[in-house]
Motif scaffolding. Structure first.
Motif, PDB file in Angstrom:
ATOM      1  N   GLY A 104      59.214  55.998  51.728  1.00 54.50           N
ATOM      2  CA  GLY A 104      60.724  56.488  51.448  1.00 54.50           C
ATOM      3  C   GLY A 104      59.919  57.318  49.926  1.00 54.50           C
ATOM      4  N   ASN A 105      58.810  57.613  49.569  1.00 56.65           N
ATOM      5  CA  ASN A 105      58.315  58.205  48.294  1.00 56.65           C
ATOM      6  C   ASN A 105      57.931  58.779  48.605  1.00 56.65           C
ATOM      7  OD1 ASN A 105      59.735  55.806  46.871  1.00 56.65           O
ATOM      8  ND2 ASN A 105      57.617  54.969  46.989  1.00 56.65           N
ATOM      9  N   GLY A 106      57.861  59.553  49.761  1.00 61.31           N
ATOM     10  CA  GLY A 106      57.124  61.060  49.845  1.00 61.31           C
ATOM     11  C   GLY A 106      55.586  60.591  50.210  1.00 61.31           C
ATOM     12  N   GLY A 107      54.741  62.338  50.448  1.00 61.17           N
ATOM     13  CA  GLY A 107      53.536  61.845  50.751  1.00 61.17           C
ATOM     14  C   GLY A 107      53.086  61.548  49.558  1.00 61.17           C
ATOM     15  N   GLY A 108      51.283  61.613  49.873  1.00 64.29           N
ATOM     16  CA  GLY A 108      50.800  61.966  48.492  1.00 64.29           C
ATOM     17  C   GLY A 108      49.990  60.264  49.364  1.00 64.29           C
ATOM     18  N   SER A 109      48.576  60.122  48.700  1.00 64.09           N
ATOM     19  CA  SER A 109      48.128  58.774  48.409  1.00 64.09           C
ATOM     20  C   SER A 109      48.146  57.981  47.738  1.00 64.09           C
ATOM     21  CB  SER A 109      46.396  59.248  48.727  1.00 64.09           C
ATOM     22  OG  SER A 109      45.914  60.066  49.923  1.00 64.09           O
ATOM     23  N   THR A 110      48.591  56.723  48.216  1.00 66.09           N
ATOM     24  CA  THR A 110      48.995  56.544  46.847  1.00 66.09           C
ATOM     25  C   THR A 110      48.039  54.513  46.812  1.00 66.09           C
ATOM     26  OG1 THR A 110      51.404  56.641  46.858  1.00 66.09           O
ATOM     27  CG2 THR A 110      51.074  54.182  45.332  1.00 66.09           C
ATOM     28  N   SER A 111      47.109  54.172  45.754  1.00 61.72           N
ATOM     29  CA  SER A 111      46.853  52.248  46.305  1.00 61.72           C
ATOM     30  C   SER A 111      48.137  51.634  45.909  1.00 61.72           C
ATOM     31  CB  SER A 111      46.216  52.266  44.782  1.00 61.72           C
ATOM     32  OG  SER A 111      45.777  51.131  44.447  1.00 61.72           O
ATOM     33  N   LEU A 112      47.494  50.358  46.400  1.00 62.59           N
ATOM     34  CA  LEU A 112      48.767  49.519  47.107  1.00 62.59           C
ATOM     35  C   LEU A 112      48.372  48.402  46.476  1.00 62.59           C
ATOM     36  CD1 LEU A 112      48.774  49.152  51.139  1.00 62.59           C
ATOM     37  CD2 LEU A 112      50.414  50.531  49.443  1.00 62.59           C
ATOM     38  N   THR A 113      47.078  48.801  45.347  1.00 68.98           N
ATOM     39  CA  THR A 113      47.250  47.203  43.712  1.00 68.98           C
ATOM     40  C   THR A 113      48.036  46.921  43.044  1.00 68.98           C
ATOM     41  OG1 THR A 113      44.428  47.380  43.795  1.00 68.98           O
ATOM     42  CG2 THR A 113      45.736  46.304  42.107  1.00 68.98           C
ATOM     43  N   SER A 114      48.968  48.235  42.892  1.00 68.80           N
ATOM     44  CA  SER A 114      50.658  47.801  42.450  1.00 68.80           C
ATOM     45  C   SER A 114      51.344  47.671  42.514  1.00 68.80           C
ATOM     46  CB  SER A 114      50.101  49.277  41.367  1.00 68.80           C
ATOM     47  OG  SER A 114      50.873  50.018  42.614  1.00 68.80           O
ATOM     48  N   GLU A 115      50.600  47.245  44.276  1.00 72.45           N
ATOM     49  CA  GLU A 115      52.460  46.900  45.233  1.00 72.45           C
ATOM     50  C   GLU A 115      51.919  45.197  45.563  1.00 72.45           C
ATOM     51  OE1 GLU A 115      53.365  49.072  48.364  1.00 72.45           O
ATOM     52  OE2 GLU A 115      53.078  51.809  46.663  1.00 72.45           O
ATOM     53  N   GLY A 116      51.131  44.639  44.437  1.00 74.68           N
ATOM     54  CA  GLY A 116      50.966  42.997  44.832  1.00 74.68           C
ATOM     55  C   GLY A 116      49.869  43.138  45.936  1.00 74.68           C
ATOM     56  N   GLY A 117      49.172  43.569  45.506  1.00 76.43           N
ATOM     57  CA  GLY A 117      47.913  43.670  47.023  1.00 76.43           C
ATOM     58  C   GLY A 117      47.201  42.904  47.036  1.00 76.43           C
ATOM     59  N   PRO A 118      46.262  42.265  47.616  1.00 79.18           N
ATOM     60  CA  PRO A 118      45.166  40.701  48.264  1.00 79.18           C
ATOM     61  C   PRO A 118      44.388  41.360  46.488  1.00 79.18           C
ATOM     62  CG  PRO A 118      44.750  42.858  49.421  1.00 79.18           C
ATOM     63  CD  PRO A 118      46.069  43.675  48.909  1.00 79.18           C
ATOM     64  N   ALA A 119      43.814  39.840  45.881  1.00 79.68           N
ATOM     65  CA  ALA A 119      43.100  39.957  45.321  1.00 79.68           C
ATOM     66  C   ALA A 119      42.093  40.020  45.936  1.00 79.68           C
ATOM     67  CB  ALA A 119      42.370  39.067  44.137  1.00 79.68           C
ATOM     68  N   SER A 120      40.912  40.387  44.821  1.00 80.73           N
ATOM     69  CA  SER A 120      39.269  41.176  45.409  1.00 80.73           C
ATOM     70  C   SER A 120      38.939  39.016  44.950  1.00 80.73           C
ATOM     71  CB  SER A 120      38.577  41.285  44.456  1.00 80.73           C
ATOM     72  OG  SER A 120      37.043  41.688  44.735  1.00 80.73           O
ATOM     73  N   THR A 121      37.777  38.234  45.876  1.00 85.76           N
ATOM     74  CA  THR A 121      36.944  37.413  46.354  1.00 85.76           C
ATOM     75  C   THR A 121      35.641  37.847  46.372  1.00 85.76           C
ATOM     76  OG1 THR A 121      37.888  36.671  48.662  1.00 85.76           O
ATOM     77  CG2 THR A 121      39.476  36.386  46.695  1.00 85.76           C
ATOM     78  N   PRO A 122      35.152  36.573  46.388  1.00 84.04           N
ATOM     79  CA  PRO A 122      33.360  36.531  47.315  1.00 84.04           C
ATOM     80  C   PRO A 122      33.138  37.124  48.847  1.00 84.04           C
ATOM     81  CG  PRO A 122      33.468  35.350  45.423  1.00 84.04           C
ATOM     82  CD  PRO A 122      34.707  35.717  46.384  1.00 84.04           C
ATOM     83  N   SER A 123      32.169  37.475  49.712  1.00 86.29           N
ATOM     84  CA  SER A 123      32.302  37.391  51.196  1.00 86.29           C
ATOM     85  C   SER A 123      32.024  36.530  51.825  1.00 86.29           C
ATOM     86  CB  SER A 123      31.547  38.578  51.178  1.00 86.29           C
ATOM     87  OG  SER A 123      31.820  40.200  51.500  1.00 86.29           O
ATOM     88  N   PRO A 124      33.105  36.069  52.671  1.00 87.14           N
ATOM     89  CA  PRO A 124      32.871  34.701  52.941  1.00 87.14           C
ATOM     90  C   PRO A 124      31.579  34.110  54.190  1.00 87.14           C
ATOM     91  CG  PRO A 124      34.461  35.725  54.724  1.00 87.14           C
ATOM     92  CD  PRO A 124      34.214  36.736  52.952  1.00 87.14           C
ATOM     93  N   ARG A 125      31.167  33.021  54.568  1.00 85.29           N
ATOM     94  CA  ARG A 125      30.733  33.583  55.742  1.00 85.29           C
ATOM     95  C   ARG A 125      30.658  33.374  57.126  1.00 85.29           C
ATOM     96  NH1 ARG A 125      28.671  28.075  58.685  1.00 85.29           N
ATOM     97  NH2 ARG A 125      27.129  28.456  59.231  1.00 85.29           N
ATOM     98  N   THR A 126      29.996  34.572  57.438  1.00 82.62           N
ATOM     99  CA  THR A 126      31.006  34.785  59.108  1.00 82.62           C
ATOM    100  C   THR A 126      29.999  34.502  60.160  1.00 82.62           C
ATOM    101  OG1 THR A 126      29.563  36.892  59.004  1.00 82.62           O
ATOM    102  CG2 THR A 126      32.488  36.476  57.485  1.00 82.62           C
ATOM    103  N   GLY A 127      30.533  34.537  61.386  1.00 89.29           N
ATOM    104  CA  GLY A 127      30.175  34.850  62.672  1.00 89.29           C
ATOM    105  C   GLY A 127      29.216  35.739  62.850  1.00 89.29           C
ATOM    106  N   ARG A 128      28.534  36.424  63.968  1.00 91.22           N
ATOM    107  CA  ARG A 128      27.709  37.621  64.254  1.00 91.22           C
ATOM    108  C   ARG A 128      28.709  38.294  63.870  1.00 91.22           C
ATOM    109  NH1 ARG A 128      25.363  39.170  69.389  1.00 91.22           N
ATOM    110  NH2 ARG A 128      27.802  39.634  69.881  1.00 91.22           N
TER     111      ARG A 128
END
Length: 229
Positions: free
Chosen positions: A45-69
């Motif tokens: 409801g805040n109108g247009g424009g691009s907004t980062s979601l970090t300030s809205e309680g976004g997820p933290a950064s972590t190292p990449s996990p082990r994955t399959g192919r």
């Protein structure tokens, strides 16, 4: 960043205009796929424009996990999405909130990595669905357990929800652009997909699988499995 993980219809909410895309699934199998659909958050409801979601309680950064192919989906416009499975599990609160299910039941979940392989932002989508043995679904919910072409008949998918739970290796957070949520160029996130309905708590997590099956992704309408490490 997050889909509402309370019970809802199996189809995820998507923006009104599907991109009429035809794509190619690259990787060892070289399986062809078609267009990527769009998953969005509700406008704030805040109108247009691009907004980062970090300030809205976004997820933290972590190292990449082990994955399959990993498998890569590429659209004709050059949008690229790389997917790789991380792990499966059972948890009475897979997103960390909500009420616990009845005794003898729990929720099934799987984590996977999604990466924007391109040089421009792309729409955040949740292509993978969680599948489980029909025998692990309570009788009261089996009419909601849907098989899909190309996936063993003993497996089915329940209504589920998906949520970004982590940014990887310092990736920029998702960006809200009006009603759309975008993955910045090169960003990688961990996504958790969890069943909306309880399953039996004696399911073996190793029996849970991730498939990309929707016709927007697979040209032959058959499920493509994301292998776990």
């Amino acid at each position: 960043m997050a889909n509402n993980h309370r019970p809802r219809s199996h189809r995820k909410k998507r923006s009104a205009g599907w991109l009429g895309l035809a794509g190619a699934l690259t990787g060892a199998a070289g399986i062809a796929v078609v267009a990527v659909g769009i998953a969005v958050l509700q406008p704030d409801g805040n109108g247009g424009g691009s907004t980062s979601l970090t300030s809205e309680g976004g997820p933290a950064s972590t190292p990449s996990p082990r994955t399959g192919r990993s498998l890569t989906f590429t659209t004709p416009e050059g949008y690229g999405y790389r997917l790789a499975a991380v792990r499966t599990g059972l948890d009475p609160r897979p997103f960390g909130d909500g009420e616990s299910p009845p005794s003898g039941s729990t929720y099934a979940y799987a984590d996977y990595v999604i990466t924007n392989t391109g040089r421009r932002p792309v729409l955040l989508d949740y292509p993978a669905d969680l599948f489980m043995p029909r025998s692990g679904v309570p009788a009261s919910a089996r009419d909601r357990c849907m098989p899909q072409p190309g996936i063993p008949d003993s497996m089915c998918t329940l209504p589920n929800s998906s949520q970004v739970t982590a940014r990887l290796d310092g990736s920029k957070p998702p960006v809200r652009d009006g009603a759309d949520t975008l993955i910045p160029a090169g960003a990688s996130y961990v996504v958790r997909v969890a069943s909306d309905l309880p399953v039996k708590d004696d399911i073996d997590p190793s029996d849970l699988k991730l498939y990309v099956w929707n016709a927007r992704y697979t040209s032959d309408r058959k499920g493509v499995e994301l292998a776990f490490p």
